[in-house]
Scaffold this active site. Structure first.
Site, short mmCIF file in Angstrom:
data_model
loop_
_atom_site.label_atom_id
_atom_site.label_comp_id
_atom_site.label_asym_id
_atom_site.label_seq_id
_atom_site.Cartn_x
_atom_site.Cartn_y
_atom_site.Cartn_z
N ARG A 116 0.84 -1.20 0.00
CA ARG A 116 0.00 0.00 0.00
C ARG A 116 0.87 1.25 0.00
NH1 ARG A 116 -4.44 0.67 4.70
NH2 ARG A 116 -2.55 0.73 5.95
N THR A 120 -0.95 7.59 -0.86
CA THR A 120 -2.27 7.48 -1.51
C THR A 120 -3.10 6.35 -0.94
OG1 THR A 120 -1.49 5.95 -3.21
CG2 THR A 120 -1.23 8.32 -3.64
N ASP A 212 -0.48 -3.82 13.19
CA ASP A 212 -0.07 -4.30 11.87
C ASP A 212 0.09 -5.82 11.94
OD1 ASP A 212 1.87 -5.19 9.75
OD2 ASP A 212 1.75 -3.06 9.22
#
Length: 221
Positions: A116, A120, A212
């Site tokens: 990712r 953005t 995470d």
């Protein structure tokens, strides 16, 4: 195992299944805890993947076969056709993949590498390897987190381009935003998850979440 759809109104879709089994919720709570070790996180993820696989494979087709028990001849049921392809979204998807392979060791395996973009939040592909006969198999796509939904939608885009026709997406946790995005992009794909959390934060992390998943699985942070 019972399952139900309890997505919030903004993410409601008939293809969203949230697992409400007590063992699922117990193990998920242990998984969320910041004090859970890397080894413990791996073990719990593997255990949860077995329970999620039960629901994800619920609709696999069966065929009737004749068999001999030690006492008499009878009929039973076996999985029909080419069966399964498990597709891991790298790298964190491998934590779920390993447990599912314990349950269905004959399944074919595919990998899609996406990361990712930190600015953005859009997915960028760096790797893809799938079985040649993927169009003949039910594809179960695994990734621990359905956050923005962009990576999941992008992975499923690529699977469909490769010929996949039956796809289920399985994750430990989802955000309402991710569920809504994936359901809009691929309304034919069933989503199986252990919980739909409150929201995404400004960095695209699920809240309250579990951190995470890749870092916790592999001890990299």
């Amino acid at each position: 195992m019972t399952a139900h759809s309890n997505a919030p109104p903004s993410a409601a879709a008939p293809s969203v299944v949230v697992l409400d089994h007590p063992l699922v919720q117990h193990k998920l709570t242990r998984l969320r805890q910041a004090t859970t070790s890397t080894a413990g996180f791996r073990r719990l993820t593997r255990e949860l993947s077995l329970l999620m696989a039960y629901e994800a494979t619920r609709d696999l087709p069966l065929e009737t076969v004749d068999i001999d028990t030690p006492l008499e001849r009878t009929q039973g049921h076996l999985l029909s056709g080419k069966k399964l392809c498990l597709v891991s979204i790298l790298r964190a998807g491998n934590g779920i993949l390993d447990g599912m392979l314990d349950l269905v060791p004959a399944a074919r395996v595919g990998h899609i590498g996406l990361f990712r973009d930190p600015t953005t939040l859009e997915p960028i592909e760096y790797y893809m390897k799938l079985p040649d006969d993927i169009g003949e198999r039910v594809c179960i796509v695994v990734d621990p987190m359905l956050a923005t939904g962009h990576s999941a939608a992008a992975a499923i885009d690529r699977l469909k381009t490769a010929g996949a026709r039956q796809i289920v997406f399985v994750c430990l946790l989802a955000a309402p935003e991710g569920v809504a995005h994936l359901a809009a992009a691929h309304p034919d794909v069933k989503i199986v998850t252990c919980a739909i959390d409150r929201e995404l934060d400004d960095h695209g992390y699920i809240r309250p979440g579990l951190g995470d998943a890749g870092d916790r699985l592999f001890g990299t942070k």
